[in-house]
Scaffold this motif. Structure first.
Motif: not given
Length: 199
Positions: A68-80
């Motif tokens: 899958l490609e999941l596109e979001i505005a901005l991935l939070p650093d804590t999740l990354a």
């Protein structure tokens, strides 16, 4: 019953917990992630056909999940940091490490329908490192987004290998539907008999 669906919203990420017992997966509390833009799944698996009597006698299909490609505005650093096994230092800098241990997770979201909204969950996902293009600002501002490349694999729940689930609101599932984003919904394959017992 819906005739069409449209839109995409309400992304939630729930990391797998180490407290799993038996064949029921356990997840942390889902985290709401704003800014969901696009989800593009590609089925993984192929079919094999056995020919006899001058024709296709038997066909078996392998369902190995999705990429899958999941596109979001901005991935939070804590999740990354958790998705890729990276680190955040004492001053809040996200540090990409070469020996990180990525965490698997479930993700949930929602599409709208002309009659009722539909919520869905992918249960066993792992993200690969994103490559984000950076461009200078021109005459007009173009918003940069984060695109995650995910592998969604089958996972054992009870005696079933499952990949994803979709739930549309109906007269009998209001409680489960309303709580869909509160915790990862685990399928219940029991059925109610005419006498009120379970089968």
């Amino acid at each position: 019953m819906n005739k069409v669906t449209f839109g995409l919203r309400n992304l939630h990420i729930a990391f797998k917990s180490a407290t799993q017992t038996g064949t029921t997966p356990a997840y942390d509390t889902p985290i709401a992630v704003p800014g969901l833009v696009r989800l593009a799944p590609t089925a993984v698996g192929d079919s094999s056909t056995f020919f006899a009597d001058d024709g296709a006698y038997y066909t078996v299909t392998a369902n190995n999940g999705y990429t899958l490609e999941l596109e979001i505005a901005l991935l939070p650093d804590t999740l990354a940091a958790r998705m890729f096994g990276w680190k955040i230092d004492k001053n809040g800098m996200l540090v990409e490490t070469s020996d990180g241990k990525p965490e698997k997770f479930a993700f949930m979201a929602e599409v709208q329908g002309d009659q009722r909204n539909r919520r869905f969950v992918y249960y066993e996902n792992q993200a690969s490192r994103p490559a984000k293009e950076r461009t200078t600002k021109g005459e007009s501002v173009e918003v940069g987004t984060d695109t995650l490349n995910l592998t969604s694999s089958p996972i054992l729940v009870g005696d079933q290998m499952i990949i994803k689930g979709d739930m549309e609101l109906n007269d009998s599932n209001t409680t489960a539907y309303n709580a869909f984003f509160d915790k990862v919904y685990i399928p219940d394959f029991t059925t109610t008999s005419k006498t009120g017992g379970t089968a």
